[in-house]
Each structure stands twice: as structure tokens, then as C-alpha cells.
Design a protein around this motif. Sequence first.
Motif, PDB file in Angstrom:
ATOM      1  N   ALA A   1       0.839  -1.204   0.000  1.00  0.00           N
ATOM      2  CA  ALA A   1       0.000   0.000   0.000  1.00  0.00           C
ATOM      3  C   ALA A   1       0.871   1.249   0.000  1.00  0.00           C
ATOM      4  O   ALA A   1       0.594   2.224  -0.711  1.00  0.00           O
ATOM      5  CB  ALA A   1      -0.921  -0.001   1.217  1.00  0.00           C
ATOM      6  N   ALA A   2       1.944   1.213   0.781  1.00  0.00           N
ATOM      7  CA  ALA A   2       2.823   2.375   0.900  1.00  0.00           C
ATOM      8  C   ALA A   2       3.521   2.693  -0.411  1.00  0.00           C
ATOM      9  O   ALA A   2       3.704   3.870  -0.756  1.00  0.00           O
ATOM     10  CB  ALA A   2       3.848   2.146   1.999  1.00  0.00           C
ATOM     11  N   LEU A   3       3.957   1.683  -1.155  1.00  0.00           N
ATOM     12  CA  LEU A   3       4.642   1.917  -2.421  1.00  0.00           C
ATOM     13  C   LEU A   3       3.786   2.787  -3.335  1.00  0.00           C
ATOM     14  O   LEU A   3       4.269   3.767  -3.926  1.00  0.00           O
ATOM     15  CB  LEU A   3       4.950   0.587  -3.112  1.00  0.00           C
ATOM     16  N   THR A   4       2.507   2.439  -3.439  1.00  0.00           N
ATOM     17  CA  THR A   4       1.604   3.187  -4.300  1.00  0.00           C
ATOM     18  C   THR A   4       1.184   4.503  -3.674  1.00  0.00           C
ATOM     19  O   THR A   4       1.177   5.547  -4.336  1.00  0.00           O
ATOM     20  CB  THR A   4       0.351   2.348  -4.608  1.00  0.00           C
ATOM     21  N   ALA A   5       0.837   4.471  -2.395  1.00  0.00           N
ATOM     22  CA  ALA A   5       0.332   5.677  -1.727  1.00  0.00           C
ATOM     23  C   ALA A   5       1.368   6.796  -1.710  1.00  0.00           C
ATOM     24  O   ALA A   5       1.060   7.950  -2.025  1.00  0.00           O
ATOM     25  CB  ALA A   5      -0.081   5.333  -0.300  1.00  0.00           C
ATOM     26  N   LEU A   6       2.611   6.464  -1.361  1.00  0.00           N
ATOM     27  CA  LEU A   6       3.641   7.494  -1.275  1.00  0.00           C
ATOM     28  C   LEU A   6       3.990   8.049  -2.655  1.00  0.00           C
ATOM     29  O   LEU A   6       4.252   9.244  -2.800  1.00  0.00           O
ATOM     30  CB  LEU A   6       4.893   6.946  -0.584  1.00  0.00           C
ATOM     31  N   ALA A   7       3.986   7.178  -3.664  1.00  0.00           N
ATOM     32  CA  ALA A   7       4.232   7.653  -5.027  1.00  0.00           C
ATOM     33  C   ALA A   7       3.109   8.570  -5.494  1.00  0.00           C
ATOM     34  O   ALA A   7       3.348   9.591  -6.153  1.00  0.00           O
ATOM     35  CB  ALA A   7       4.375   6.467  -5.978  1.00  0.00           C
ATOM     36  N   ALA A   8       1.872   8.226  -5.140  1.00  0.00           N
ATOM     37  CA  ALA A   8       0.728   9.041  -5.551  1.00  0.00           C
ATOM     38  C   ALA A   8       0.698  10.370  -4.795  1.00  0.00           C
ATOM     39  O   ALA A   8       0.487  11.437  -5.387  1.00  0.00           O
ATOM     40  CB  ALA A   8      -0.570   8.273  -5.309  1.00  0.00           C
ATOM     41  N   VAL A   9       0.897  10.317  -3.490  1.00  0.00           N
ATOM     42  CA  VAL A   9       0.904  11.548  -2.685  1.00  0.00           C
ATOM     43  C   VAL A   9       2.047  12.456  -3.130  1.00  0.00           C
ATOM     44  O   VAL A   9       1.906  13.687  -3.173  1.00  0.00           O
ATOM     45  CB  VAL A   9       1.042  11.212  -1.184  1.00  0.00           C
TER      46      VAL A   9
END
Length: 226
Positions: free
Chosen positions: A161-169
Motif C-alpha cells: 500500500a505504501a509503495l503506491t500511496a507514497l508515489a501518488a501523494v
Amino acid sequence: MDRMDKNPGDGRLSLPAELYLLACDTEKQRLTKTDVLGSVLRAAVLVELTDRGCLTDEDGKVRTVGDKRTGDPLLDEALRGIAAERRPRKWKVLVQRDRKQTFQAVERQLEKTRMIRIERRTWFPDTVVVKDTALARRLNGEAVETLTGGRPVEQFSTRQAALTALAAVGGFPTVTSGKDRREHKDRIKALTERAGEAGPALDKALKEMQIATATAIGTAAAISSQ
């Protein structure tokens, strides 16, 4: 089992290293979002340390757990810095702290392991060559699938989840466009929360940076017009 659900320490890259690679435009051989990448990598460090049981949340503040270590020099250096704090700090504070040092440490680690090659340039952005383009594509595919697929958010591991969330944020153009972020706003929010306390802390920190920058620009424009 998802690749990112494997036990930490199995030889795979750390989450900060994976996010650095995600920020690389492999075709243009350059690094994107350098203005916020330090904060994103710092948040990734906090996510991984929490995922490995080295950090915990206590009333909205970060606390170390015993004298645990990860064996990863970059992560352990960050952990020692957090443990040395005179008092527990809020997640947002630690996301903003040592951003430049974290960025440099991740970059050095990837250079040392020959995952990337950097050509330093004076007047133009550095050339960043990702050696394993297949890995970069795989990470990108995972991030995009996590964001746009129909799998329930709660089924993803914290790291995934973090891989995608941090890239998106962080607004990585290699992963999401502005349209993507608008269309998947609710899912990004859910993934950010799934990533743990460091995810929302990064979101708040970057929004505050944007407000401060806009205010500074507005003030400068007002002064110059007088």
C-alpha cells in the motif's frame, strides 16, 4: 503471496530504494519530483521501520521499540537518530526531518550496489540511469495495479500500500497523472491510511510545503509590484 509481503531482510530492496527507482524516468534517464522526493523517501523509511517492528505509534507520536535493528545501514542510521531524540516527535515532524540526508543516503546506497549510475551535470539535471529496467517496470506495474485494480485495499500489505500511496501523494508522474489522482482520490486516501501513520503525515507535510511556497511567491510578487 505478494512479492512485497515477503519477510524483510530477504535481500530485496528497501521501500525507500524502491520509491527512488519509481521516481526515475527510465526513458529520459532523469529523476522526477526532486522537490518532494526527500520527504517521500523519509516517509518510506518510517513506514519500513514500523513494518519491521522498530517503531510504534503512541498518542500520535513516534516511539522506538527496544533496541531493535534492521541490518540495513540506511534504516539503522535513521532509527538511531529517532532514538536519540530528547522526546517523542510527531510523525509529520520526522517526515520533514533529514530529508536531504535521506535522499543522499538512498542515492549513495543504490549507486554502491550498482542499481543506478549517475552522471553529475552542472547546468542541467543529472542523468540517472537505472541498470535494471525490468525491475523498474515491475515496480511501476505493481503500483499502477494497486491503484487501479479492484482488489480491496485491506488485502494489501503495509509495504505494498505504501509503495503506491507514497508515489501518488508525492505526485510521481512515472506512476500517476493529475487525472489519475483525481479519479482515484478515495483509493489513494485509503492506501495512504493503510500505509500507516507515516502516509498521512507525508500528505500533510507536502500540503503545508505547497501552501508555504504559494504564500512566499505571493508575498514576493506583492513586494515587486510596489
